[in-house]
Design a protein around this motif. Sequence first.
Motif, PDB file in Angstrom:
ATOM      1  N   GLU A  14       0.823  -1.206   0.000  1.00 42.94           N
ATOM      2  CA  GLU A  14       0.000   0.000   0.000  1.00 42.94           C
ATOM      3  C   GLU A  14       0.863   1.264   0.000  1.00 42.94           C
ATOM      4  OE1 GLU A  14      -4.046   0.065   0.416  1.00 42.94           O
ATOM      5  OE2 GLU A  14      -2.938  -1.097  -1.062  1.00 42.94           O
TER       6      GLU A  14
ATOM      7  N   SER B  22      -4.525   1.364   5.600  1.00 46.23           N
ATOM      8  CA  SER B  22      -5.177   0.617   6.687  1.00 46.23           C
ATOM      9  C   SER B  22      -4.589  -0.785   6.770  1.00 46.23           C
ATOM     10  CB  SER B  22      -6.683   0.531   6.433  1.00 46.23           C
ATOM     11  OG  SER B  22      -7.294  -0.409   7.308  1.00 46.23           O
ATOM     12  N   GLU B  23      -4.467  -1.290   7.995  1.00 45.72           N
ATOM     13  CA  GLU B  23      -3.955  -2.647   8.176  1.00 45.72           C
ATOM     14  C   GLU B  23      -4.926  -3.701   7.648  1.00 45.72           C
ATOM     15  OE1 GLU B  23      -2.608  -3.720  12.033  1.00 45.72           O
ATOM     16  OE2 GLU B  23      -1.229  -2.026  12.224  1.00 45.72           O
TER      17      GLU B  23
ATOM     18  N   SER C 127      -7.530  -3.265   5.177  1.00 46.23           N
ATOM     19  CA  SER C 127      -8.206  -3.086   3.893  1.00 46.23           C
ATOM     20  C   SER C 127      -7.254  -2.454   2.898  1.00 46.23           C
ATOM     21  CB  SER C 127      -9.455  -2.214   4.048  1.00 46.23           C
ATOM     22  OG  SER C 127      -9.109  -0.918   4.507  1.00 46.23           O
TER      23      SER C 127
END
Length: 583
Positions: free
Chosen positions: A330, A370-371, A373
Amino acid sequence: MTLPLPVRIIPLAVALCASACVPPPNAAVPAVSPVASATQGVPLEGPGLVSAADPRAAEAGAQMLRLGGSATDAAIATMLALTVVEPQSSGIGGGGFLVVGDAAGSVDTIDGRETAPRAATPQWFYVDGKPLSYGEAIPGGRSVGIPGNLRLAASAHNAKGKLAWRTLFQPAIRLAREGFAVTPRLNSILAAASRTGALDPDARALYYGAAGLPLPVGTIVRNPALAATLEAIAARGADSFYTGDNAATVAAKVGTSPRNPAPMTTADLAAYRAIGRPAVCGQYRAYRICGMGPPSSGATTVFAILKQLERFDLKTLGPANPVSWHLIAESERLAYADRDQYLADSDFVSVPVAGLTDPSYLAGRSALISEGSTLPSVQPGTPPGAKVAFAPAPLQEEHGTTHFVAVDRWGNAASYTSTIEGPFGSGLMVGGYYLNNELTDFNIVPDRDGKPTANRVEGGKRPRSSMAPTLVYGPDGKLRLAIGAAGGTTIPAQVAKAIIGVLDWNLSAREAIALPVIFAPGGDVVFVEKGTRLEQLIPLLQQLGHAQVVARSPSFKANAIERVGDRWRGAADPRSEGAAIAP
């Protein structure tokens, strides 16, 4: 965890020519230390250490350290030797970036990136009004930029060298004159890249047999033309490369190429200059990370990946947790989106380097991660100082390149990435060396949606690069790690991953380099290294929202030196033929 194979050392005894600061030709060459010490660690107060993608090139650098040379001397000698033994990836026909740090933490960088000929225009890669494909643009003259490595080397040597200029060339000259063995890697790349590797008759005669097949592994290749070129530059200095017969031959070769001939003049070569640039440095946890600024996208992208992850407890998550790799992916997506939007030659466009590395800006980008999503899509941000709105450009694949590092007895470190871009560059050979195809690092299509892209072709401009030579300093202000990688656009991802491995997961540099690579270059597709545990984690990454996770074969090649206590330790990528060598 896949651990690296034992580092392979091939000693190379090289007789050195006479100079004011080296032994005469008949003097004994200093004895080679037991090579196992390179990975086990050598004392900080010793002569130093070199790590490179080929042990014969690393040995060339180590010889300079034995003679009392600096890290810069060793790096230059390594670059020259790689011209001989790793012709597919780097050499004097290409360019590079050098990051040099001293024991007190002062960091200097030199930009030896190639430039486009003055005649180049944004439609440089257009024929009959239509853009060439990337593959069509590579072979021949149009992809060749003015080589920068020798001007870089001369500039660095003038500032940081201790040995005589001609001394640095002797190992490479001997390798070219007396011969070197074809390695499995060179053989396989010759086979895969026969279109460019054998494009030039001189190259075809040198590396391919009568039947057109690449020379078998173990064949001794002698390159007398390259030996003569190196001897001339050693005797007459870097200027002899950019003027006179060599410059005329380069310009003529580019202009009369059977594929994609292009206008290049001797004035283009004579005008080339390596440029000292401000180092790009930032704080990640308790560590200071320094690298190369524009036209490299390396430092800003590596730092953004790291800084956006700083609020996450990567140490507790650990390298076996799929969430760690999800977070890295991400962060890469966001960092590469900014890279593609803003990074280019800062002499031609306004690059908001301070904004791209601003902690507050990167904290805002981090807040998007986000962890549990995945971002449905990523867009470039608006960093402070972004004055010009360029269109983001589509990602273009890059290949080739090499990286090497050296430290010396005074605690200086040199992190140097060198390249001719694709395998065997443009395929054109002059004086025994290949000319680069770096101009295909520009955006072939200069605009998008009616807006110009920052990395469009312009005369005298340097194409954006992914090369990321990096130095990491610890909380005590001392060098902790010197690192870099090869592998085109994956380079920032490789370097950031390895830094996380060392700083967050307490791995050795060798173990961190050997970690599998995850590559998420801004879009929706995440690439994981085939045949590693990351491939096994694909279902778990998909559960976290990564819909398109693709396993692909590795093309990675990193080298590093780290300080552990009172010792230097070398590291070379187990995917490569590299080695770390102690003097």
